[in-house]
Design an enzyme around this catalytic site. Structure first.
Site, short mmCIF file in Angstrom:
data_model
loop_
_atom_site.label_atom_id
_atom_site.label_comp_id
_atom_site.label_asym_id
_atom_site.label_seq_id
_atom_site.Cartn_x
_atom_site.Cartn_y
_atom_site.Cartn_z
CB SER A 32 -0.87 -0.12 1.10
OG SER A 32 -0.16 -0.21 2.44
CD GLU A 34 0.86 8.42 4.63
OE1 GLU A 34 0.53 7.43 5.37
OE2 GLU A 34 1.67 9.06 5.31
CB ALA A 68 -5.27 21.25 11.58
NE ARG A 124 -3.18 13.34 19.72
CZ ARG A 124 -1.99 13.57 20.31
NH1 ARG A 124 -2.22 13.27 21.37
NH2 ARG A 124 -1.09 14.27 19.89
CG ASP A 126 1.06 15.49 15.14
OD1 ASP A 126 0.87 14.60 15.98
OD2 ASP A 126 1.65 15.44 14.09
CE LYS A 185 -4.80 3.98 18.12
NZ LYS A 185 -3.82 4.52 17.61
CG PHE A 236 10.20 13.31 8.22
CD1 PHE A 236 9.74 14.43 8.28
CD2 PHE A 236 10.10 12.80 7.13
CE1 PHE A 236 9.38 15.53 7.24
CE2 PHE A 236 9.82 13.54 6.02
CZ PHE A 236 9.48 14.84 6.10
CG HIS A 286 1.34 2.04 4.48
ND1 HIS A 286 0.46 2.24 3.73
CD2 HIS A 286 1.56 3.34 4.81
CE1 HIS A 286 -0.10 3.33 3.65
NE2 HIS A 286 0.59 4.14 4.44
#
Length: 317
Positions: A32, A34, A68, A124, A126, A185, A236, A286
């Protein structure tokens, strides 16, 4: 047999006993990818070049990140919608609890459902202020990733992936607390976990053992970061709590002004890491593509993933 155990026909046990299973007897992994939504026309061109290049690999799904703020949400939704409309790929849309009320998040969830999306990566998120600031949930919003998972499952029949941190989340007091959150979760309806990237495979397998001992029973897919830029990758890692082994730094030493050699080294590093994971029984991987396809494509090819018959293997452009 569950991927959470990381095994295939006893190969992981054999690897731990010092034997290396024959690569001829192992299937190529299920991959997969991203991506992140573009901010500019040039970034959009780069993103879609990467998507078109990797699409023939027939990944299990592709995920699109989410930040966000309304404009970021809109870019994510637009990217996911275009993937649905223009490709044969199965998209998984990221969603967070940051800076939005439950009603606003629920509206996004329903919008994804209406667009044909049935897989959400629930996070959630950051702090909106950036790294170093504590997360504060919106007063009328989802208070945690577990709450968000429950909200998604209440709205539609979604597959829900969540995050896992082999070296613990930077804000967790310890790994046990992190696994407690992962279990919450799962109890809320998560069906898969995808790990933060790591460079030492033993870190991943120790985490799998510990999570399994605590009753975690969903697939935990390793997330791999091809190191396009070592300085950026190290930054990172510092923000996410991932360790950078000394041997990795040494491999890129002295190559700051030699991008071609960096790419060759990066391909070797991630190929070695992925091959060892497969030899030890991992079936799904992934890839954090950073919207760049060539390195990921090359690694997938080395692992035995091939385009569908008749599909182009040439770079898009």
């Amino acid at each position: 047999m569950m991927i959470a155990q990381g095994t295939r026909d006893g190969t992981r046990a054999a690897a731990r006993q010092g034997g290396r299973p024959s690569r001829d007897n192992l299937r190529a992994p299920r991959a997969s990818f991203e991506f992140f939504p573009p901010k500019t026309p040039a970034m959009e061109e780069q993103l879609w070049s990467a998507i078109r290049r990797l699409e023939p690999m027939r990944p299990h799904f592709v995920s699109v990140t989410y930040g966000a703020g309304g404009s970021t949400r809109e870019r994510t939704h637009a990217t996911v919608k275009r993937i649905v409309d223009e490709t044969a790929l199965t998209p998984a849309a990221h969603l967070t609890c940051v800076a939005a009320s439950r009603d606003e998040v629920d509206e996004v969830i329903r919008g994804y459902h209406a667009a044909g999306v049935r897989h959400i990566v629930a996070l959630r998120g950051d702090a909106i202020e950036g790294p170093g600031h504590a997360f504060h949930a919106h007063p009328q919003g989802y208070q945690s990733s577990a709450d968000l998972v429950a909200g998604i499952r209440a709205i539609g029949d979604f597959e829900v992936s969540v995050s896992a941190y082999p070296e613990k989340h930077p804000e967790s007091p310890d790994l046990d607390a992190d696994i407690d959150m992962l279990k919450r979760k799962i109890d809320a309806g998560a069906t898969r976990a995808i790990t933060q990237f790591f460079f030492d495979n033993d870190v991943y397998f120790r985490f799998i053992d510990r999570a399994q001992a605590r009753g975690v029973d969903i697939p935990i897919v390793p997330g791999l970061l091809p190191v396009q830029n070592f300085t950026q990758a190290a930054s990172f890692a510092a923000r996410t709590g991932a360790s950078v082994p000394g041997w990795l730094a040494q491999r890129f030493e002295g190559l700051d002004n030699d991008p071609e050699t960096r790419r060759l080294i990066a391909s070797a590093v991630v190929s070695e890491q992925a091959a060892e994971l497969i030899d030890r029984g991992v079936e799904d991987i992934h890839f954090y593509t950073m919207n760049r396809a060539d390195l990921v494509y090359a690694v997938c090819h080395l692992l035995g993933l091939r385009p569908a018959a008749g599909a182009s293997s040439q770079p898009a452009g």
